[in-house]
Design a protein around this motif. Structure first.
Motif, short mmCIF file in Angstrom:
data_model
loop_
_atom_site.label_atom_id
_atom_site.label_comp_id
_atom_site.label_asym_id
_atom_site.label_seq_id
_atom_site.Cartn_x
_atom_site.Cartn_y
_atom_site.Cartn_z
N LEU A 64 78.73 18.05 34.47
CA LEU A 64 77.78 17.24 35.26
C LEU A 64 76.35 17.42 34.78
O LEU A 64 75.46 16.70 35.19
CB LEU A 64 77.86 17.64 36.74
N ALA A 65 76.12 18.41 33.92
CA ALA A 65 74.74 18.76 33.55
C ALA A 65 74.28 18.05 32.29
O ALA A 65 73.10 18.08 31.98
CB ALA A 65 74.63 20.27 33.36
N ASN A 66 75.17 17.42 31.53
CA ASN A 66 74.65 16.77 30.33
C ASN A 66 74.37 15.29 30.59
O ASN A 66 74.62 14.76 31.67
CB ASN A 66 75.55 17.01 29.11
N HIS A 67 73.83 14.63 29.57
CA HIS A 67 73.24 13.31 29.77
C HIS A 67 74.27 12.20 29.97
O HIS A 67 73.90 11.07 30.32
CB HIS A 67 72.32 13.00 28.60
N GLU A 68 75.55 12.49 29.77
CA GLU A 68 76.58 11.49 30.07
C GLU A 68 76.57 11.15 31.55
O GLU A 68 76.90 10.05 31.95
CB GLU A 68 77.98 12.02 29.69
N ASN A 69 76.22 12.15 32.37
CA ASN A 69 76.03 11.92 33.80
C ASN A 69 74.56 11.65 34.05
O ASN A 69 73.71 12.50 33.79
CB ASN A 69 76.50 13.13 34.60
N GLN A 70 74.23 10.49 34.58
CA GLN A 70 72.82 10.15 34.78
C GLN A 70 72.44 10.20 36.26
O GLN A 70 71.33 9.78 36.62
CB GLN A 70 72.53 8.77 34.19
N LEU A 71 73.34 10.68 37.10
CA LEU A 71 73.00 10.80 38.52
C LEU A 71 72.82 12.27 38.85
O LEU A 71 72.45 13.06 38.00
CB LEU A 71 74.09 10.14 39.37
N ASP A 72 73.08 12.64 40.10
CA ASP A 72 72.92 14.03 40.49
C ASP A 72 74.14 14.84 40.05
O ASP A 72 75.03 14.34 39.39
CB ASP A 72 72.69 14.13 42.01
N ARG A 73 74.20 16.11 40.45
CA ARG A 73 75.30 16.96 40.01
C ARG A 73 76.50 16.88 40.95
O ARG A 73 77.01 17.90 41.41
CB ARG A 73 74.81 18.40 39.85
N ASN A 74 76.92 15.67 41.26
CA ASN A 74 78.15 15.46 41.99
C ASN A 74 79.14 14.73 41.09
O ASN A 74 78.76 13.81 40.39
CB ASN A 74 77.91 14.61 43.24
N LEU A 75 80.40 15.16 41.14
CA LEU A 75 81.43 14.42 40.44
C LEU A 75 81.79 13.23 41.32
O LEU A 75 82.12 13.38 42.49
CB LEU A 75 82.66 15.30 40.20
N ARG A 76 81.69 12.05 40.75
CA ARG A 76 81.95 10.84 41.52
C ARG A 76 83.13 10.09 40.88
O ARG A 76 82.94 9.25 40.02
CB ARG A 76 80.71 9.94 41.52
N PRO A 77 84.33 10.41 41.30
CA PRO A 77 85.47 9.64 40.80
C PRO A 77 85.47 8.26 41.42
O PRO A 77 85.22 8.12 42.62
CB PRO A 77 86.69 10.45 41.24
N VAL A 78 85.69 7.23 40.62
CA VAL A 78 85.76 5.88 41.14
C VAL A 78 87.18 5.36 40.92
O VAL A 78 87.68 5.35 39.80
CB VAL A 78 84.73 4.96 40.44
N LEU A 79 87.83 4.96 42.01
CA LEU A 79 89.23 4.56 41.96
C LEU A 79 89.32 3.07 41.65
O LEU A 79 88.71 2.24 42.35
CB LEU A 79 89.91 4.85 43.29
N ILE A 80 90.09 2.72 40.62
CA ILE A 80 90.35 1.30 40.34
C ILE A 80 91.47 0.81 41.26
O ILE A 80 91.46 -0.32 41.74
CB ILE A 80 90.77 1.11 38.86
N ALA A 81 92.45 1.66 41.47
CA ALA A 81 93.55 1.33 42.38
C ALA A 81 93.81 2.53 43.28
O ALA A 81 93.31 3.62 43.03
CB ALA A 81 94.79 0.96 41.59
N GLY A 82 94.61 2.30 44.32
CA GLY A 82 94.92 3.38 45.24
C GLY A 82 93.73 3.72 46.11
O GLY A 82 92.75 2.98 46.20
N ASN A 83 93.81 4.86 46.78
CA ASN A 83 92.70 5.32 47.61
C ASN A 83 92.93 6.79 47.93
O ASN A 83 93.89 7.39 47.44
CB ASN A 83 92.59 4.50 48.90
N ASN A 84 92.03 7.35 48.68
CA ASN A 84 92.12 8.75 49.06
C ASN A 84 91.87 8.83 50.55
O ASN A 84 90.73 8.93 51.00
CB ASN A 84 91.10 9.55 48.25
N PRO A 85 92.97 8.76 51.36
CA PRO A 85 92.78 8.70 52.81
C PRO A 85 92.04 9.90 53.38
O PRO A 85 91.33 9.79 54.38
CB PRO A 85 94.22 8.65 53.36
N GLN A 86 92.15 11.07 52.72
CA GLN A 86 91.49 12.27 53.22
C GLN A 86 89.98 12.24 52.98
O GLN A 86 89.22 12.84 53.72
CB GLN A 86 92.03 13.52 52.51
N GLY A 87 89.58 11.60 51.93
CA GLY A 87 88.17 11.62 51.57
C GLY A 87 87.82 12.88 50.80
O GLY A 87 88.63 13.81 50.70
N GLN A 88 86.63 12.88 50.24
CA GLN A 88 86.18 14.01 49.43
C GLN A 88 85.34 14.92 50.30
O GLN A 88 84.26 14.56 50.72
CB GLN A 88 85.34 13.51 48.26
#
Lengths: 458, 458, 458
Positions: free
Chosen positions: B172-196
């Motif tokens: 999360l600390a290198n320039h490939e991530n341009q937002l804050d230091r949170n991992l943000r998985p983005v789902l194309i399909a499915g979902n995560n009923p529990q949430g992060q």
């Protein structure tokens, strides 16, 4: 009574502290669950125009690293030379003008021909034999996109009859800026009597030019001029601001107006940064549909500039995209793969819908001329023109910003096997085939008829 | 009384404030004086498996920049396509499977041969003449290490009889991530009923796929499908999670299973990022002792992947090391020169001792299968197998991570002059010679017999 | 009464909280409106010399990313091998010495010739046939500038009759450092009984060498030595510190003293980092006026080292400038385009005036021998010698740091068209011509006579 109130005080204190602790534990956290179209927060009035500044402490700008400004330069207005602590891209929204930049260490290559006979009588030393010499001056027209590295002073002059309107995006988050995330414009000439209200931790006060802080005697010695001229450089009595009105003609040396971009091939020289910078091309026009990267006559076009066609962007870690679409054309939903982007509307209106990493709709509004919208990395965005024409410029924080589309021929859905789609969405192979192959366009498609939209839905 | 309590209140307030001030003055400070073997903090259950997530706000992960996840995909389980805001490396710990990635702008190069006769009668438009076409699908086996850039959607399918177990580290600390230091998985399909549950500043809630946030009419227009199919893409009624169970056969197009790595030479093309990315090799197997970088038959082997043998790592700024040692083999004490590393135990147990920059022992425990340990830059580490076999994978935050050993033939002690050692440690030249030259191994050595260890000693 | 005091308490609390909130909202904000010449904040005494440490939490250092240290090594003093978590540049201010660095994985290329006859009788294994072999050892003299990457252990020995004085600047803000913004020296030998007082969040305590944290039995096995020698490596009884006094001769293998830099051409090999690093040149002398980049016999000279003449700086993202000017010479006002710099005075005194981005004078004092001044990116600076000679070394946080001058032949004013100057400053074309062309020098000029200066004027 005293006890009660002190307990209240204590509890309140703890409450505030606890709240503060949570918020400040990860102080650089991005709060991006609700996005807005942003308007300027400060207008800096000058004699010859105005500068509109977006508050770069707003969460969306802070998080994406952008600082954003709009310059409105009236006819005969001269934006005095200024440099920044960050690399920036400037886009010409409206009007025509002249632009000059002074690159450190580069020679004055624009030299006025000597007027014979004049030089004999005067004997003014170095001024002999020519009237002026200076660094490159360029003509500007709508659609020009100008790359300016940090520390390089730049001026603009409006030589047309209409306002010259520019928007500029600087990236405070990349290594060109080595200080904090504040945009620090440094004025070579002029001043800003209002001061910068968006600079945290500094009381708002008049912003002076760079000469004002030096002692006049030092300037006199450095420039080998008398102290009166040195004081004149400090502009103490000057309240015209940073954009001044030129009285009479503005006669800088410049070649005749170019005709299009023909023959200007991007050429990168790799023999040392300084030498390259002096002759490096820094401007690219994005308004020429004949240069378009995506083009559908009935829908519109999209044109990009990145480090492949403007190599100086490799230093700035920025790129840009210009879009122009007609009524009811839609830009298929897509996301930024490796960049944040700042989308500024230059003309018309559009319905924009944006979805964050949690699958929540975080933006669902009509944006119009003059509004700014931040599209964070990985957020999906759909744009649909709602006026006769919708035009925008999008600045991106990566020299080779990539997008990935959700729908269309080169989209993520087309790249997935049918089995993944049928299983992922519990749909039939026939439906999955339609999802994959019905839309043959890559970027732009027709959007039939009006559509309701409203406030973001979470 | 009131006075007293208010004074107490006031003092306490000041105390807390003062403490808060000290802690928050440098809010990104690393607290690394006491390290722990880390276990997952959240398990996200799905129909076809589970995702175990390490809390990336834990000081060790926060400081080193890592986000870490383990995927357990049951037989016939399909991890639905997902992309991240950061580059990541994935390692196959157990099982076999299929993997597909959709790279933006790349063509569908896996095309099913047309079934003659079928296409005449149907007339289904673009679907004619073939059954499916999609981007590259790869076979996975133990030891495969997969590089995935930010924004690139990836799916996995378990086509074996045992669970497919993967671990993935994102930086999360290198320039490939341009937002804050949170991992943000983005789902194309499915979902995560529990949430992060690990996302700060966002109330825990169901995580939906990317389609859910868009209006169904927009999806219908973008995909040229009917609104019912569009609603199906939003998976509102779907509670299977992000890993689903495939009913019946999973027939994606794929070449026959490869036999080893023979003939796969790393080839780097330098003609433009997009073109390169489409054909760039992204997978390297680290479990083949015949490819080992360090090999002693009686002790074990060490195998590395970096930007020299997997050039895409130059974009991701990541590399990895795979180690497999036998009982009582020791990896000589060494430190990371230019990277942090995340060490995950895939098999067996080992005694690990770690020393920080202050010379304090900050870790001294046995680690076992499934545990994660962060090794910060410059911290010295000794590993010693305490079971029949000890195997680990180590992810590093540098495309060419280097280590420096404390002991051994290529160590810092061997490189120092005798005089420096005799004077530095007040030992005789004979002793210094033994310190320098007794251990001829570079990395692995025998460690005779058991050894006591306990809690960190400071 | 109680009520009153609790209300006071409450108000005060709110006041402090509010203030705290403002200050902590953007906790990494740079406070640069008032700069100071900085002195060391801690002196670490050792048997053979001392290390003076500047507090890198001071706002100026914190903001610019620098950590700064001065080493005073007495004759026969040996600075024991130490490595850092950041790349650094070291400059030899005074004295002569020897320097060795141990680069990971590189061979011992300095080998003592075997003494025939000696090896037969001993049979000591690997020690046979030679007395010692180690990595490269270099002679140091005044003006040498040494590049040291993170994680590379380095030692110094004073073989002269006067103190060997070194200053070193590390850049904590670039990617060579992957932890927080603390300088973390790691001692291979020796210790620091005083501890590091500038490390936040860690109680001040004795700093031990890297061996101290390991169990002696582990060291014994790793080095194949007995436990007593291993305990000796831990230096528990040693209180000599990190710079020790060598008794008797210090006989490392080294080539005869070089004579100048003749024949040492910068050669960059591009075939792999490790191979390159082993033979890469890491030292450049900046005190040779015959190598000067800017030279005026009556005024002085300026000499720079950057990645063009010392390619390893491309890894370190650092460069340096050495200046030596005579009484009343002036360095024309200039600003750092793409770097912060740390200016350390090695000899004499100078009047320095600095102006920030707001046009405010933020520094206006005489600096002298041993003082450190930070020049943030974009801040304009004028230096004027006020003693017979003024010499300084300036470290910059960019491998190709550029400056832009305000006055002089290659300055921003010379690059601007006359019309911009006349309109910007409301001066006549004749005055503007003098401003542009009177000063023909690029960097150094004469400054006639004394000049008053005082405290910063805002």
């Amino acid at each position: 009574m005293g006890r009660a109130s002190s307990i209240v005080s204590f509890s309140l204190t703890l409450l505030i502290l606890f709240h503060g602790y949570t918020a400040q534990q990860w102080p650089n956290e991005c709060q991006l669950d609700q996005l807005n179209a942003l308007e300027p927060s400060q207008v800096i009035q000058s004699e010859g125009g105005r500068i509109e500044v977006w508050d770069h402490h707003a969460p969306q700008l802070r998080c994406s690293g952008f600082a954003f400004e709009r310059f409105v330069i009236e006819p005969q207005g001269l934006y005095l030379p200024t440099f920044m602590n960050a690399g920036k891209l400037t886009f010409v929204v409206h009007g025509t003008g002249l632009m000059g930049r002074v690159v450190p260490g580069c020679p004055e290559t624009f030299i006025e021909s000597p007027v014979f006979g004049e030089s004999q009588g005067q004997g003014q030393g170095q001024g002999q034999g020519f009237r002026d010499m200076h660094q490159k001056v360029e003509h500007l027209r709508c659609g020009d996109t100008i790359a300016t590295p940090s520390g390089v002073a730049q001026w603009f002059y409006n030589n047309g009859n209409e306002p010259l309107i520019l928007v500029a995006a600087a990236d405070l988050a990349n290594h060109e800026n080595q200080l904090d995330r504040n945009l620090r414009p440094v004025l070579i000439a002029g001043n800003n009597p209002q001061g910068q209200e968006w600079l945290q931790g500094r009381q708002q006060q008049k912003q002076n030019n760079i000469f004002t802080g030096f002692a006049p005697e030092i300037l006199a010695q450095a420039f080998k001029i008398n102290v009166e001229t040195a004081q004149q450089l400090q502009s103490h009595q000057d309240n015209r601001g940073n954009i001044v009105k030129v009285k009479g003609p503005f006669s800088v040396i410049r070649p005749p107006l170019r005709r299009g971009q023909g023959g200007q091939q991007p050429q990168e020289k790799a023999n040392g940064l300084e030498e390259t910078l002096c002759t490096m091309r820094c401007t690219e026009n994005l308004d020429d549909p004949s240069d378009a990267d995506v083009y559908t006559p009935s829908l519109g076009y999209i044109n990009t500039v990145n480090s492949y066609n403007l190599p100086i962007l490799r230093l700035l870690h920025l790129s840009a995209l210009r879009g122009s679409i007609r009524n009811n054309a839609m830009v298929l939903p897509q996301w930024n793969v490796n960049a944040n982007s700042a989308l500024y509307v230059t003309n018309g209106r559009a319905h924009i819908q944006m979805v964050n990493d949690n699958g929540d709709r975080v933006f669902d509004q009509e944006v119009s001329n003059g509004q700014l919208l931040i599209v964070p990395q990985g957020f999906s965005v759909m744009k649909r023109a709602t006026s006769e024409q919708f035009q925008w410029i999008e600045f991106k924080t990566n020299e080779n910003a990539q997008v990935n589309s959700l729908a269309g021929r080169t989209s993520v859905m087309t790249g997935l096997p049918l089995e993944v789609i049928t299983n992922g969405f519990q749909i039939s192979p026939q439906e999955a085939k339609r999802v994959k192959f019905s839309t043959m366009e890559t970027t732009l498609t027709h959007s039939s008829g009006p559509m309701s939209y409203g406030r973001p839905r979470v």
